[in-house]
Scaffold this motif. Structure first.
Motif, PDB file in Angstrom:
ATOM      1  N   ILE A  80     -27.827  78.593  41.734  1.00 57.81           N
ATOM      2  CA  ILE A  80     -28.787  77.672  42.274  1.00 57.81           C
ATOM      3  C   ILE A  80     -28.303  76.418  41.864  1.00 57.81           C
ATOM      4  O   ILE A  80     -28.481  76.023  40.748  1.00 57.81           O
ATOM      5  CB  ILE A  80     -30.242  78.074  42.453  1.00 57.81           C
ATOM      6  CG1 ILE A  80     -30.472  79.178  42.724  1.00 57.81           C
ATOM      7  CG2 ILE A  80     -31.125  76.856  42.955  1.00 57.81           C
ATOM      8  CD1 ILE A  80     -31.839  79.912  42.541  1.00 57.81           C
ATOM      9  N   VAL A  81     -27.735  75.356  42.825  1.00 57.61           N
ATOM     10  CA  VAL A  81     -27.409  74.176  42.468  1.00 57.61           C
ATOM     11  C   VAL A  81     -28.454  73.256  43.250  1.00 57.61           C
ATOM     12  O   VAL A  81     -28.426  73.158  44.410  1.00 57.61           O
ATOM     13  CB  VAL A  81     -26.054  73.786  42.983  1.00 57.61           C
ATOM     14  CG1 VAL A  81     -25.568  72.379  42.382  1.00 57.61           C
ATOM     15  CG2 VAL A  81     -25.062  75.043  42.746  1.00 57.61           C
ATOM     16  N   GLY A 134     -13.943  71.635  35.129  1.00 56.89           N
ATOM     17  CA  GLY A 134     -14.351  72.943  34.890  1.00 56.89           C
ATOM     18  C   GLY A 134     -15.584  73.490  35.404  1.00 56.89           C
ATOM     19  O   GLY A 134     -16.188  74.275  35.230  1.00 56.89           O
ATOM     20  N   VAL A 135     -16.093  72.558  36.351  1.00 59.14           N
ATOM     21  CA  VAL A 135     -17.405  72.825  37.170  1.00 59.14           C
ATOM     22  C   VAL A 135     -16.983  74.235  37.870  1.00 59.14           C
ATOM     23  O   VAL A 135     -17.813  75.304  37.969  1.00 59.14           O
ATOM     24  CB  VAL A 135     -17.871  71.602  38.100  1.00 59.14           C
ATOM     25  CG1 VAL A 135     -19.103  72.259  38.968  1.00 59.14           C
ATOM     26  CG2 VAL A 135     -18.011  70.401  37.117  1.00 59.14           C
ATOM     27  N   PRO A 153     -13.047  65.633  31.066  1.00 55.88           N
ATOM     28  CA  PRO A 153     -14.487  65.382  30.453  1.00 55.88           C
ATOM     29  C   PRO A 153     -15.571  65.589  31.921  1.00 55.88           C
ATOM     30  O   PRO A 153     -15.238  65.487  32.983  1.00 55.88           O
ATOM     31  CB  PRO A 153     -14.559  63.913  30.125  1.00 55.88           C
ATOM     32  CG  PRO A 153     -13.081  63.503  30.115  1.00 55.88           C
ATOM     33  CD  PRO A 153     -12.242  64.382  30.922  1.00 55.88           C
ATOM     34  N   ALA A 154     -16.678  66.086  31.327  1.00 58.64           N
ATOM     35  CA  ALA A 154     -17.469  66.579  32.198  1.00 58.64           C
ATOM     36  C   ALA A 154     -18.027  65.347  33.335  1.00 58.64           C
ATOM     37  O   ALA A 154     -17.919  64.123  32.937  1.00 58.64           O
ATOM     38  CB  ALA A 154     -18.847  67.044  31.613  1.00 58.64           C
ATOM     39  N   ASP A 165     -21.371  66.615  45.869  1.00 62.94           N
ATOM     40  CA  ASP A 165     -21.072  67.684  45.143  1.00 62.94           C
ATOM     41  C   ASP A 165     -21.928  69.089  44.969  1.00 62.94           C
ATOM     42  O   ASP A 165     -21.299  70.177  45.431  1.00 62.94           O
ATOM     43  CB  ASP A 165     -20.682  67.330  43.534  1.00 62.94           C
ATOM     44  CG  ASP A 165     -19.857  66.205  43.535  1.00 62.94           C
ATOM     45  OD1 ASP A 165     -18.817  66.252  44.187  1.00 62.94           O
ATOM     46  OD2 ASP A 165     -19.987  65.580  42.426  1.00 62.94           O
ATOM     47  N   ARG A 166     -23.064  68.913  44.957  1.00 61.74           N
ATOM     48  CA  ARG A 166     -24.042  69.978  44.854  1.00 61.74           C
ATOM     49  C   ARG A 166     -24.030  70.780  46.338  1.00 61.74           C
ATOM     50  O   ARG A 166     -24.089  72.053  46.246  1.00 61.74           O
ATOM     51  CB  ARG A 166     -25.329  69.573  44.631  1.00 61.74           C
ATOM     52  CG  ARG A 166     -25.368  69.192  43.119  1.00 61.74           C
ATOM     53  CD  ARG A 166     -26.875  68.624  42.922  1.00 61.74           C
ATOM     54  NE  ARG A 166     -26.911  67.899  41.440  1.00 61.74           N
ATOM     55  CZ  ARG A 166     -26.751  68.599  40.320  1.00 61.74           C
ATOM     56  NH1 ARG A 166     -26.526  69.892  40.304  1.00 61.74           N
ATOM     57  NH2 ARG A 166     -26.814  67.886  39.099  1.00 61.74           N
TER      58      ARG A 166
END
Length: 161
Positions: free
Chosen positions: A159-160, A55-56, A7-8, A15-16
């Motif tokens: 762009i994150v 899945g990111v 799950p997301a 993380d970014r």
């Protein structure tokens, strides 16, 4: 076989920061990433694995120089389907997804059905591709080709914030 996705997950600032680095070069050593984001290498490794599982991070790829691999033609192609019925669209998606010449494929709005990025070694090969994918395809009403003169920018960096 597709892998089941976790799950997301909500991305935090670490993380970014990691995503910004690995989008520029996914071969950056994890210890270098760790130093840049103030985490341990083990924490970076866990976070990358979690983002892959969620899945990111969809996949890791190599971006090739088209000239170095003798693919001198890059074409941007607008494809207009005869209709937008589910079966027609799904068949076109499958055809374009399976064509190795099609590097990118977008199902779009605005009067055009698809926009494709196609690479070919030369115009003879490109014409053969257009015949196979478009001219011999009854679902395709028309297509328009724009031939790229220069690759000004390529890549998939998002762009994150």
């Amino acid at each position: 076989m597709t892998q089941a996705k976790v799950p997301a997950r909500k991305l935090d600032s670490f993380d970014r920061a990691i995503l910004r680095i690995i989008q520029r070069d996914n071969k950056t050593p994890q210890r270098s990433i760790a130093e840049a984001v103030n985490l341990s290498a083990a924490a970076v490794q866990r976070r990358i694995a979690a983002m892959e599982a969620a899945g990111v991070i969809e996949k890791n790829v190599a971006v090739l120089d088209t000239a170095a691999v003798a693919m001198g033609i890059t074409a941007i192609v607008e494809v207009h389907l005869g209709n937008e019925r589910l079966q027609t669209v799904d068949a076109a998606k499958a055809l374009f997804r399976d064509a190795p010449e099609v590097q990118q494929c977008y199902y779009v709005t605005g009067g055009t059905s698809f926009v494709l990025i196609i690479v070919s070694p030369d115009m003879v090969s490109y014409e053969a591709t257009t015949r196979r994918l478009f001219a011999q395809n009854e679902a395709v009403a028309s297509f328009r080709t724009l031939v790229a003169l220069d690759r000004v920018k390529t890549g998939s960096e998002i762009i994150v914030p």
